[in-house]
Scaffold this motif. Structure first.
Motif, PDB file in Angstrom:
ATOM      1  N   ASP A  76     -93.579  31.106  -4.549  1.00  0.00           N
ATOM      2  CA  ASP A  76     -93.228  32.503  -4.305  1.00  0.00           C
ATOM      3  C   ASP A  76     -92.961  32.687  -2.814  1.00  0.00           C
ATOM      4  O   ASP A  76     -93.197  31.781  -2.005  1.00  0.00           O
ATOM      5  CB  ASP A  76     -94.341  33.435  -4.777  1.00  0.00           C
ATOM      6  CG  ASP A  76     -93.834  34.844  -5.084  1.00  0.00           C
ATOM      7  OD1 ASP A  76     -92.637  35.120  -4.872  1.00  0.00           O
ATOM      8  OD2 ASP A  76     -94.635  35.673  -5.532  1.00  0.00           O
ATOM      9  N   GLU A  93    -105.010  34.522  -0.692  1.00  0.00           N
ATOM     10  CA  GLU A  93    -105.208  35.176  -1.989  1.00  0.00           C
ATOM     11  C   GLU A  93    -103.962  35.049  -2.858  1.00  0.00           C
ATOM     12  O   GLU A  93    -104.053  34.809  -4.061  1.00  0.00           O
ATOM     13  CB  GLU A  93    -105.574  36.657  -1.796  1.00  0.00           C
ATOM     14  CG  GLU A  93    -106.997  36.877  -1.361  1.00  0.00           C
ATOM     15  CD  GLU A  93    -108.023  36.259  -2.306  1.00  0.00           C
ATOM     16  OE1 GLU A  93    -107.918  36.446  -3.530  1.00  0.00           O
ATOM     17  OE2 GLU A  93    -108.926  35.560  -1.801  1.00  0.00           O
ATOM     18  N   GLN A  94    -102.790  35.225  -2.248  1.00  0.00           N
ATOM     19  CA  GLN A  94    -101.537  35.073  -2.986  1.00  0.00           C
ATOM     20  C   GLN A  94    -101.443  33.661  -3.561  1.00  0.00           C
ATOM     21  O   GLN A  94    -101.095  33.479  -4.734  1.00  0.00           O
ATOM     22  CB  GLN A  94    -100.349  35.358  -2.062  1.00  0.00           C
ATOM     23  CG  GLN A  94     -99.005  35.203  -2.747  1.00  0.00           C
ATOM     24  CD  GLN A  94     -97.830  35.424  -1.803  1.00  0.00           C
ATOM     25  OE1 GLN A  94     -97.993  35.550  -0.585  1.00  0.00           O
ATOM     26  NE2 GLN A  94     -96.642  35.473  -2.357  1.00  0.00           N
ATOM     27  N   LYS A  96    -103.911  31.560  -4.248  1.00  0.00           N
ATOM     28  CA  LYS A  96    -104.916  31.389  -5.296  1.00  0.00           C
ATOM     29  C   LYS A  96    -104.470  32.044  -6.599  1.00  0.00           C
ATOM     30  O   LYS A  96    -104.665  31.476  -7.677  1.00  0.00           O
ATOM     31  CB  LYS A  96    -106.261  31.945  -4.837  1.00  0.00           C
ATOM     32  CG  LYS A  96    -106.912  31.087  -3.784  1.00  0.00           C
ATOM     33  CD  LYS A  96    -108.173  31.631  -3.125  1.00  0.00           C
ATOM     34  CE  LYS A  96    -108.925  32.716  -3.766  1.00  0.00           C
ATOM     35  NZ  LYS A  96    -110.063  33.220  -2.975  1.00  0.00           N
ATOM     36  N   LYS A  97    -103.867  33.219  -6.518  1.00  0.00           N
ATOM     37  CA  LYS A  97    -103.373  33.885  -7.727  1.00  0.00           C
ATOM     38  C   LYS A  97    -102.272  33.073  -8.402  1.00  0.00           C
ATOM     39  O   LYS A  97    -102.236  32.962  -9.626  1.00  0.00           O
ATOM     40  CB  LYS A  97    -102.858  35.287  -7.393  1.00  0.00           C
ATOM     41  CG  LYS A  97    -103.951  36.288  -7.180  1.00  0.00           C
ATOM     42  CD  LYS A  97    -103.405  37.658  -6.840  1.00  0.00           C
ATOM     43  CE  LYS A  97    -104.535  38.617  -6.502  1.00  0.00           C
ATOM     44  NZ  LYS A  97    -104.068  39.868  -5.953  1.00  0.00           N
ATOM     45  N   LEU A  98    -101.387  32.519  -7.597  1.00  0.00           N
ATOM     46  CA  LEU A  98    -100.311  31.691  -8.165  1.00  0.00           C
ATOM     47  C   LEU A  98    -100.873  30.467  -8.849  1.00  0.00           C
ATOM     48  O   LEU A  98    -100.430  30.079  -9.930  1.00  0.00           O
ATOM     49  CB  LEU A  98     -99.317  31.296  -7.073  1.00  0.00           C
ATOM     50  CG  LEU A  98     -98.369  32.378  -6.592  1.00  0.00           C
ATOM     51  CD1 LEU A  98     -97.675  31.968  -5.307  1.00  0.00           C
ATOM     52  CD2 LEU A  98     -97.351  32.700  -7.664  1.00  0.00           C
ATOM     53  N   SER A 100    -103.875  30.133 -10.147  1.00  0.00           N
ATOM     54  CA  SER A 100    -104.606  30.508 -11.359  1.00  0.00           C
ATOM     55  C   SER A 100    -103.661  30.921 -12.497  1.00  0.00           C
ATOM     56  O   SER A 100    -104.045  30.883 -13.669  1.00  0.00           O
ATOM     57  CB  SER A 100    -105.616  31.623 -11.076  1.00  0.00           C
ATOM     58  OG  SER A 100    -104.964  32.819 -10.760  1.00  0.00           O
ATOM     59  N   SER A 101    -102.432  31.300 -12.171  1.00  0.00           N
ATOM     60  CA  SER A 101    -101.475  31.684 -13.216  1.00  0.00           C
ATOM     61  C   SER A 101    -100.693  30.497 -13.756  1.00  0.00           C
ATOM     62  O   SER A 101     -99.891  30.632 -14.675  1.00  0.00           O
ATOM     63  CB  SER A 101    -100.503  32.733 -12.676  1.00  0.00           C
ATOM     64  OG  SER A 101     -99.634  32.151 -11.710  1.00  0.00           O
ATOM     65  N   LYS A 102    -100.951  29.335 -13.178  1.00  0.00           N
ATOM     66  CA  LYS A 102    -100.253  28.112 -13.588  1.00  0.00           C
ATOM     67  C   LYS A 102    -100.638  27.754 -15.023  1.00  0.00           C
ATOM     68  O   LYS A 102    -101.813  27.745 -15.354  1.00  0.00           O
ATOM     69  CB  LYS A 102    -100.656  27.000 -12.630  1.00  0.00           C
ATOM     70  CG  LYS A 102     -99.813  25.776 -12.643  1.00  0.00           C
ATOM     71  CD  LYS A 102    -100.262  24.894 -11.489  1.00  0.00           C
ATOM     72  CE  LYS A 102     -99.852  23.464 -11.677  1.00  0.00           C
ATOM     73  NZ  LYS A 102    -100.271  22.636 -10.553  1.00  0.00           N
TER      74      LYS A 102
END
Length: 103
Positions: A76, A93-94, A96-98, A100-102
């Motif tokens: 992203d 944080e961005q 980590k969110k990416l 975790s959405s993997k």
């Protein structure tokens, strides 16, 4: 956690990388964070957890995402606000969110 940032020359993100490392250390995370020029994306994409583009190369997201998708790496663009403020915590944080959405 292997995070790679890609920008024009790999230098403008060096301050952001340091702030992200500090934020990761505060959270007790083992994070390997490095910045590279965007033209080296294909050489540094394998084996990483997430790729982030500097906003100045955000126009290359579609092409970069095709490369990242081949390696199942989420990608992203860093927000201009977080990048400009060198907000390492928010960019971490961005990332980590990416991750975790993997799938």
């Amino acid at each position: 956690m292997k995070i790679r940032l890609f920008c024009n020359a790999g230098m403008s993100t060096s301050l952001l990388v340091e702030k992200m490392k500090e934020a990761a250390k505060e959270e007790g995370l083992d994070a390997d964070i490095v910045a590279y020029p965007l033209n080296e994306l294909d050489r540094h994409i394998e084996g990483i957890d997430v790729a982030l583009l500097g906003p100045q190369v955000g126009y290359q997201k579609k092409k970069s995402k095709q490369i990242a998708d081949k390696h199942n790496v989420p990608l992203d663009v860093i927000s201009m606000t977080d990048y400009g403020r060198i907000n390492g915590k928010a960019v971490l944080e961005q990332a980590k969110k990416l991750i975790s959405s993997k799938p």
